[in-house]
Design a protein around this motif. Structure first.
Motif, PDB file in Angstrom:
ATOM      1  N   ALA A 158       0.854  -1.184   0.000  1.00 42.17           N
ATOM      2  CA  ALA A 158       0.000   0.000   0.000  1.00 42.17           C
ATOM      3  C   ALA A 158       0.895   1.240   0.000  1.00 42.17           C
ATOM      4  CB  ALA A 158      -0.908   0.007   1.221  1.00 42.17           C
ATOM      5  N   VAL A 159       0.326   2.370  -0.372  1.00 51.23           N
ATOM      6  CA  VAL A 159       1.057   3.634  -0.413  1.00 51.23           C
ATOM      7  C   VAL A 159       0.477   4.536   0.673  1.00 51.23           C
ATOM      8  CG1 VAL A 159       1.589   5.666  -1.800  1.00 51.23           C
ATOM      9  CG2 VAL A 159       1.456   3.421  -2.887  1.00 51.23           C
ATOM     10  N   THR A 160       1.275   4.869   1.673  1.00 51.41           N
ATOM     11  CA  THR A 160       0.779   5.770   2.710  1.00 51.41           C
ATOM     12  C   THR A 160       1.075   7.210   2.315  1.00 51.41           C
ATOM     13  OG1 THR A 160       2.806   5.616   4.027  1.00 51.41           O
ATOM     14  CG2 THR A 160       1.045   4.045   4.532  1.00 51.41           C
ATOM     15  N   VAL A 161       0.087   8.080   2.506  1.00 52.97           N
ATOM     16  CA  VAL A 161       0.293   9.484   2.154  1.00 52.97           C
ATOM     17  C   VAL A 161       1.048  10.182   3.271  1.00 52.97           C
ATOM     18  CG1 VAL A 161      -1.736   9.544   0.653  1.00 52.97           C
ATOM     19  CG2 VAL A 161      -1.957  10.262   3.037  1.00 52.97           C
ATOM     20  N   ARG A 162       1.761  11.216   2.885  1.00 51.33           N
ATOM     21  CA  ARG A 162       2.635  11.911   3.827  1.00 51.33           C
ATOM     22  C   ARG A 162       1.865  12.617   4.929  1.00 51.33           C
ATOM     23  NH1 ARG A 162       4.188  16.830   5.027  1.00 51.33           N
ATOM     24  NH2 ARG A 162       6.291  17.209   5.754  1.00 51.33           N
ATOM     25  N   ASP A 163       0.874  13.414   4.556  1.00 50.63           N
ATOM     26  CA  ASP A 163       0.185  14.252   5.532  1.00 50.63           C
ATOM     27  C   ASP A 163      -0.845  13.456   6.320  1.00 50.63           C
ATOM     28  OD1 ASP A 163       1.108  17.147   5.236  1.00 50.63           O
ATOM     29  OD2 ASP A 163       0.834  16.509   3.161  1.00 50.63           O
ATOM     30  N   THR A 164      -0.893  13.715   7.609  1.00 54.37           N
ATOM     31  CA  THR A 164      -1.826  13.047   8.509  1.00 54.37           C
ATOM     32  C   THR A 164      -2.602  14.101   9.287  1.00 54.37           C
ATOM     33  OG1 THR A 164      -0.264  12.969  10.350  1.00 54.37           O
ATOM     34  CG2 THR A 164      -0.239  11.099   8.836  1.00 54.37           C
ATOM     35  N   VAL A 165      -3.576  13.628  10.036  1.00 56.98           N
ATOM     36  CA  VAL A 165      -4.278  14.468  10.999  1.00 56.98           C
ATOM     37  C   VAL A 165      -3.994  13.861  12.363  1.00 56.98           C
ATOM     38  CG1 VAL A 165      -6.481  15.424  11.733  1.00 56.98           C
ATOM     39  CG2 VAL A 165      -6.099  14.910   9.308  1.00 56.98           C
ATOM     40  N   SER A 166      -3.567  14.681  13.306  1.00 56.74           N
ATOM     41  CA  SER A 166      -3.183  14.175  14.620  1.00 56.74           C
ATOM     42  C   SER A 166      -3.757  15.071  15.712  1.00 56.74           C
ATOM     43  CB  SER A 166      -1.652  14.148  14.717  1.00 56.74           C
ATOM     44  OG  SER A 166      -1.253  13.739  15.991  1.00 56.74           O
ATOM     45  N   PHE A 167      -4.341  14.439  16.715  1.00 56.81           N
ATOM     46  CA  PHE A 167      -4.902  15.171  17.854  1.00 56.81           C
ATOM     47  C   PHE A 167      -4.105  14.838  19.111  1.00 56.81           C
ATOM     48  CE2 PHE A 167      -8.477  14.923  14.931  1.00 56.81           C
ATOM     49  CZ  PHE A 167      -8.907  16.235  14.931  1.00 56.81           C
ATOM     50  N   HIS A 168      -3.313  15.798  19.561  1.00 59.17           N
ATOM     51  CA  HIS A 168      -2.545  15.666  20.801  1.00 59.17           C
ATOM     52  C   HIS A 168      -3.469  16.050  21.955  1.00 59.17           C
ATOM     53  CE1 HIS A 168       1.207  15.464  18.456  1.00 59.17           C
ATOM     54  NE2 HIS A 168       0.474  16.156  17.602  1.00 59.17           N
ATOM     55  N   GLY A 169      -3.506  15.233  22.988  1.00 56.36           N
ATOM     56  CA  GLY A 169      -4.420  15.507  24.095  1.00 56.36           C
ATOM     57  C   GLY A 169      -5.860  15.566  23.608  1.00 56.36           C
ATOM     58  N   ALA A 170      -6.246  14.589  22.821  1.00 52.25           N
ATOM     59  CA  ALA A 170      -7.510  14.614  22.074  1.00 52.25           C
ATOM     60  C   ALA A 170      -8.739  14.863  22.941  1.00 52.25           C
ATOM     61  CB  ALA A 170      -7.673  13.307  21.310  1.00 52.25           C
ATOM     62  N   TRP A 171      -8.769  14.325  24.132  1.00 51.00           N
ATOM     63  CA  TRP A 171      -9.962  14.400  24.967  1.00 51.00           C
ATOM     64  C   TRP A 171     -10.303  15.839  25.334  1.00 51.00           C
ATOM     65  CZ3 TRP A 171      -5.853  11.244  25.088  1.00 51.00           C
ATOM     66  CH2 TRP A 171      -6.081   9.926  24.745  1.00 51.00           C
ATOM     67  N   ALA A 172      -9.306  16.708  25.344  1.00 51.46           N
ATOM     68  CA  ALA A 172      -9.546  18.122  25.659  1.00 51.46           C
ATOM     69  C   ALA A 172      -9.754  18.962  24.404  1.00 51.46           C
ATOM     70  CB  ALA A 172      -8.357  18.673  26.455  1.00 51.46           C
ATOM     71  N   ARG A 173      -9.650  18.370  23.232  1.00 55.11           N
ATOM     72  CA  ARG A 173      -9.724  19.128  21.979  1.00 55.11           C
ATOM     73  C   ARG A 173     -11.081  19.060  21.292  1.00 55.11           C
ATOM     74  NH1 ARG A 173      -5.015  21.324  20.594  1.00 55.11           N
ATOM     75  NH2 ARG A 173      -3.132  20.470  21.533  1.00 55.11           N
ATOM     76  N   PHE A 174     -12.016  18.325  21.872  1.00 53.69           N
ATOM     77  CA  PHE A 174     -13.353  18.202  21.300  1.00 53.69           C
ATOM     78  C   PHE A 174     -14.383  18.676  22.312  1.00 53.69           C
ATOM     79  CE2 PHE A 174     -10.935  15.472  18.592  1.00 53.69           C
ATOM     80  CZ  PHE A 174     -11.592  15.485  17.367  1.00 53.69           C
ATOM     81  N   GLY A 175     -15.396  19.381  21.811  1.00 47.83           N
ATOM     82  CA  GLY A 175     -16.483  19.828  22.666  1.00 47.83           C
ATOM     83  C   GLY A 175     -17.507  18.727  22.867  1.00 47.83           C
ATOM     84  N   GLU A 176     -18.516  19.028  23.649  1.00 52.93           N
ATOM     85  CA  GLU A 176     -19.559  18.048  23.940  1.00 52.93           C
ATOM     86  C   GLU A 176     -20.339  17.643  22.695  1.00 52.93           C
ATOM     87  OE1 GLU A 176     -22.062  18.910  27.280  1.00 52.93           O
ATOM     88  OE2 GLU A 176     -20.364  19.566  28.508  1.00 52.93           O
ATOM     89  N   ASP A 177     -20.367  18.501  21.683  1.00 59.12           N
ATOM     90  CA  ASP A 177     -21.083  18.180  20.444  1.00 59.12           C
ATOM     91  C   ASP A 177     -20.256  17.328  19.485  1.00 59.12           C
ATOM     92  OD1 ASP A 177     -19.206  20.016  19.582  1.00 59.12           O
ATOM     93  OD2 ASP A 177     -20.638  21.247  18.465  1.00 59.12           O
ATOM     94  N   GLY A 178     -19.023  16.953  19.874  1.00 61.01           N
ATOM     95  CA  GLY A 178     -18.179  16.125  19.037  1.00 61.01           C
ATOM     96  C   GLY A 178     -17.373  16.881  18.007  1.00 61.01           C
ATOM     97  N   SER A 179     -17.388  18.198  18.077  1.00 63.28           N
ATOM     98  CA  SER A 179     -16.620  19.016  17.144  1.00 63.28           C
ATOM     99  C   SER A 179     -15.350  19.520  17.817  1.00 63.28           C
ATOM    100  CB  SER A 179     -17.441  20.222  16.690  1.00 63.28           C
ATOM    101  OG  SER A 179     -18.583  19.801  15.980  1.00 63.28           O
ATOM    102  N   PRO A 180     -14.278  19.678  17.045  1.00 60.40           N
ATOM    103  CA  PRO A 180     -13.057  20.232  17.633  1.00 60.40           C
ATOM    104  C   PRO A 180     -13.288  21.641  18.159  1.00 60.40           C
ATOM    105  CG  PRO A 180     -12.598  19.229  15.508  1.00 60.40           C
ATOM    106  CD  PRO A 180     -14.090  19.286  15.652  1.00 60.40           C
ATOM    107  N   THR A 181     -12.686  21.953  19.282  1.00 60.74           N
ATOM    108  CA  THR A 181     -12.845  23.285  19.865  1.00 60.74           C
ATOM    109  C   THR A 181     -12.065  24.336  19.086  1.00 60.74           C
ATOM    110  OG1 THR A 181     -11.059  22.778  21.420  1.00 60.74           O
ATOM    111  CG2 THR A 181     -13.333  22.419  22.188  1.00 60.74           C
ATOM    112  N   GLU A 182     -11.003  23.926  18.393  1.00 67.74           N
ATOM    113  CA  GLU A 182     -10.230  24.809  17.516  1.00 67.74           C
ATOM    114  C   GLU A 182     -10.136  24.122  16.152  1.00 67.74           C
ATOM    115  OE1 GLU A 182      -6.522  25.827  19.362  1.00 67.74           O
ATOM    116  OE2 GLU A 182      -7.500  26.365  21.246  1.00 67.74           O
ATOM    117  N   PRO A 183     -11.154  24.283  15.306  1.00 69.72           N
ATOM    118  CA  PRO A 183     -11.265  23.464  14.101  1.00 69.72           C
ATOM    119  C   PRO A 183     -10.370  23.857  12.921  1.00 69.72           C
ATOM    120  CG  PRO A 183     -13.118  24.965  14.248  1.00 69.72           C
ATOM    121  CD  PRO A 183     -12.325  25.138  15.516  1.00 69.72           C
TER     122      PRO A 183
END
Length: 193
Positions: free
Chosen positions: A136-161
């Motif tokens: 398989a070919v992995t693409v270079r760019d990724t999405v990463s959430f450091h400290g993920a539990w604090a980065r999402f609001g109660e509605d499931g959306s990122p707090t800093e999108p």
């Protein structure tokens, strides 16, 4: 870009009780739905019963994996949503990856990771090695959430999108490019390795 949308399979790579994976994967699927070149389908490993032993393609517990095999075979590209467990990725993800072989060949794979300080990036680096072995070919760019539990609001959306939404668009653009290029290459010359 091709006029047909890329068939993207989003793999939710955790089956732990109380997992955070659905929050991250649902956000990503919403991002994919906004991308004009993608038609996404979700395979949630938390909803799949795995056989007690792997090795045989038939027998008790293999029916659900056979259903996933069809979805993987039809996919043009993949995104793996993974947490980081003990500096790597979850066992259920390894099991499902190893169960399949031809389904990964000459197809692109992207990653959305989450975790504590490292944001799941150590899991991604291990997965890159595994997918390279499967052709398989992995693409270079990724999405990463450091400290993920604090980065999402109660509605499931990122707090800093802004940052993560832009990263998702970039990765989806790369997946579309690679998917179109590899699909054309497979049509021209079947991948036999």
């Amino acid at each position: 870009m091709s006029s047909a949308p890329v068939n993207l399979t989003v793999i939710v790579g955790s089956n732990r009780s109380g997992r955070f994976a659905p929050v991250v994967s649902e956000w990503f699927v919403r991002q994919a739905a906004q991308h004009e070149g993608v038609a996404a389908e979700v395979v949630d490993l938390g909803a799949v019963s795995l056989p007690a032993q792997l090795g045989s393609r038939s027998g008790p517990g293999t029916e659900e994996l056979a259903g996933i095999t069809g979805k993987f075979a039809a996919a043009d590209a993949f995104v793996v949503v993974t947490p980081e467990y003990n500096h790597s990725y979850p066992a259920v993800l390894k099991t499902v990856i190893d169960w399949h072989h031809a389904e990964w060949k000459a197809k692109p794979v992207g990653f959305v990771s989450y975790g504590g300080v490292s944001g799941g990036l150590r899991a991604v680096e291990h997965l890159r090695q595994v997918f390279a072995e499967l052709h398989a070919v992995t693409v270079r760019d990724t999405v990463s959430f450091h400290g993920a539990w604090a980065r999402f609001g109660e509605d499931g959306s990122p707090t800093e999108p802004d940052g993560c939404n832009a990263a998702a668009r970039t990765m989806l653009d790369e997946l579309c490019w690679w998917s179109n290029a590899l699909t054309a290459a497979r049509r021209h010359t079947p991948y036999r390795f």
